[in-house]
Design a protein around this motif. Structure first.
Motif, PDB file in Angstrom:
ATOM      1  N   ALA A 156     -20.160 -13.430  -5.210  1.00 49.15           N
ATOM      2  CA  ALA A 156     -19.669 -14.802  -5.076  1.00 49.15           C
ATOM      3  C   ALA A 156     -18.181 -14.882  -5.419  1.00 49.15           C
ATOM      4  CB  ALA A 156     -20.480 -15.734  -5.968  1.00 49.15           C
ATOM      5  N   GLU A 157     -17.773 -14.258  -6.536  1.00 53.58           N
ATOM      6  CA  GLU A 157     -16.359 -14.280  -6.929  1.00 53.58           C
ATOM      7  C   GLU A 157     -15.490 -13.542  -5.908  1.00 53.58           C
ATOM      8  OE1 GLU A 157     -15.295 -13.239 -10.953  1.00 53.58           O
ATOM      9  OE2 GLU A 157     -17.156 -14.135 -11.708  1.00 53.58           O
ATOM     10  N   PHE A 158     -16.006 -12.419  -5.417  1.00 51.30           N
ATOM     11  CA  PHE A 158     -15.244 -11.625  -4.451  1.00 51.30           C
ATOM     12  C   PHE A 158     -15.045 -12.404  -3.153  1.00 51.30           C
ATOM     13  CE2 PHE A 158     -14.690  -8.074  -1.411  1.00 51.30           C
ATOM     14  CZ  PHE A 158     -13.657  -7.402  -2.039  1.00 51.30           C
ATOM     15  N   ARG A 159     -16.103 -13.042  -2.669  1.00 49.96           N
ATOM     16  CA  ARG A 159     -15.992 -13.830  -1.426  1.00 49.96           C
ATOM     17  C   ARG A 159     -15.027 -14.999  -1.605  1.00 49.96           C
ATOM     18  NH1 ARG A 159     -19.838 -11.954   2.083  1.00 49.96           N
ATOM     19  NH2 ARG A 159     -21.642 -10.944   1.136  1.00 49.96           N
ATOM     20  N   GLU A 160     -15.072 -15.646  -2.758  1.00 44.18           N
ATOM     21  CA  GLU A 160     -14.145 -16.741  -3.032  1.00 44.18           C
ATOM     22  C   GLU A 160     -12.698 -16.240  -3.032  1.00 44.18           C
ATOM     23  OE1 GLU A 160     -13.109 -19.374  -6.885  1.00 44.18           O
ATOM     24  OE2 GLU A 160     -15.215 -19.463  -6.248  1.00 44.18           O
ATOM     25  N   ALA A 161     -12.482 -15.087  -3.647  1.00 38.91           N
ATOM     26  CA  ALA A 161     -11.132 -14.503  -3.682  1.00 38.91           C
ATOM     27  C   ALA A 161     -10.675 -14.117  -2.278  1.00 38.91           C
ATOM     28  CB  ALA A 161     -11.111 -13.293  -4.610  1.00 38.91           C
ATOM     29  N   LEU A 162     -11.591 -13.596  -1.474  1.00 44.78           N
ATOM     30  CA  LEU A 162     -11.243 -13.260  -0.089  1.00 44.78           C
ATOM     31  C   LEU A 162     -10.860 -14.509   0.706  1.00 44.78           C
ATOM     32  CD1 LEU A 162     -13.949 -10.583   0.785  1.00 44.78           C
ATOM     33  CD2 LEU A 162     -11.486 -10.205   0.559  1.00 44.78           C
ATOM     34  N   ASP A 163     -11.579 -15.591   0.472  1.00 42.81           N
ATOM     35  CA  ASP A 163     -11.246 -16.851   1.154  1.00 42.81           C
ATOM     36  C   ASP A 163      -9.847 -17.322   0.777  1.00 42.81           C
ATOM     37  OD1 ASP A 163     -13.687 -16.935   2.446  1.00 42.81           O
ATOM     38  OD2 ASP A 163     -14.600 -18.362   1.030  1.00 42.81           O
ATOM     39  N   PHE A 223      -2.588 -15.353   2.187  1.00 41.09           N
ATOM     40  CA  PHE A 223      -2.061 -14.011   2.447  1.00 41.09           C
ATOM     41  C   PHE A 223      -1.646 -13.305   1.162  1.00 41.09           C
ATOM     42  CE2 PHE A 223      -1.813 -16.049   6.506  1.00 41.09           C
ATOM     43  CZ  PHE A 223      -2.155 -15.050   7.406  1.00 41.09           C
ATOM     44  N   ASP A 224      -2.236 -13.716   0.061  1.00 45.41           N
ATOM     45  CA  ASP A 224      -1.953 -13.132  -1.245  1.00 45.41           C
ATOM     46  C   ASP A 224      -3.217 -12.423  -1.725  1.00 45.41           C
ATOM     47  OD1 ASP A 224      -1.240 -12.468  -3.829  1.00 45.41           O
ATOM     48  OD2 ASP A 224      -0.955 -14.540  -4.489  1.00 45.41           O
ATOM     49  N   LEU A 225      -3.138 -11.110  -1.927  1.00 40.51           N
ATOM     50  CA  LEU A 225      -4.294 -10.336  -2.354  1.00 40.51           C
ATOM     51  C   LEU A 225      -4.499 -10.326  -3.871  1.00 40.51           C
ATOM     52  CD1 LEU A 225      -4.085  -7.272   0.045  1.00 40.51           C
ATOM     53  CD2 LEU A 225      -5.687  -9.196   0.136  1.00 40.51           C
ATOM     54  N   ALA A 226      -3.626 -10.978  -4.609  1.00 43.17           N
ATOM     55  CA  ALA A 226      -3.739 -10.973  -6.073  1.00 43.17           C
ATOM     56  C   ALA A 226      -5.108 -11.459  -6.561  1.00 43.17           C
ATOM     57  CB  ALA A 226      -2.618 -11.787  -6.705  1.00 43.17           C
ATOM     58  N   PRO A 227      -5.677 -12.518  -5.988  1.00 36.40           N
ATOM     59  CA  PRO A 227      -6.999 -12.944  -6.459  1.00 36.40           C
ATOM     60  C   PRO A 227      -8.084 -11.882  -6.230  1.00 36.40           C
ATOM     61  CG  PRO A 227      -5.970 -14.712  -5.210  1.00 36.40           C
ATOM     62  CD  PRO A 227      -5.123 -13.483  -5.024  1.00 36.40           C
ATOM     63  N   VAL A 228      -8.003 -11.174  -5.128  1.00 39.18           N
ATOM     64  CA  VAL A 228      -8.967 -10.108  -4.845  1.00 39.18           C
ATOM     65  C   VAL A 228      -8.797  -8.985  -5.853  1.00 39.18           C
ATOM     66  CG1 VAL A 228      -9.714  -8.398  -3.139  1.00 39.18           C
ATOM     67  CG2 VAL A 228      -9.049 -10.692  -2.394  1.00 39.18           C
TER      68      VAL A 228
END
Length: 98
Positions: A31-38, A44-49
């Motif tokens: 769930a956290e990973f999918r939210e970060a991907l969204d 266009f920032d990969l920092a959350p991922v």
């Protein structure tokens, strides 16, 4: 000697390790990973991922390498204030036995 299981720092590896050992944590990671991907898709920032991977990678490694009975007893002993035999660093960075 205990074999250490390494967990690759990737979404699939973390998900697999968590799903194997703690399915509820695997679901939380997904769930956290999918939210970060969204968020990454929108910004266009990969920092959350990267932050999600950082957070869950350590947890997955711990779950894949549970404490031995001796390690659990050592942790319990520290909780009771028993630090005899443990190592720590002094002010100069040298290892000392507690």
């Amino acid at each position: 000697m205990t074999l250490t299981i390494t967990v690759e720092r990737s979404g699939p590896a973390i998900r697999a390790a968590l799903a194997k050992h703690r399915p509820e944590e695997g679901a939380a990671f997904e769930a956290e990973f999918r939210e970060a991907l969204d968020r990454a898709r929108d910004t266009f920032d990969l920092a959350p991922v990267e932050a999600v991977l950082d957070r869950w990678w350590g947890i997955a490694a711990i779950r894949a390498n549970p404490l031995t009975d001796a390690e659990k007893e050592q942790v319990a002993g520290v909780g009771r204030g028993d630090v005899d035999g443990l190592l720590a660093r002094d002010d100069q960075g040298n290892w000392i036995r507690m």
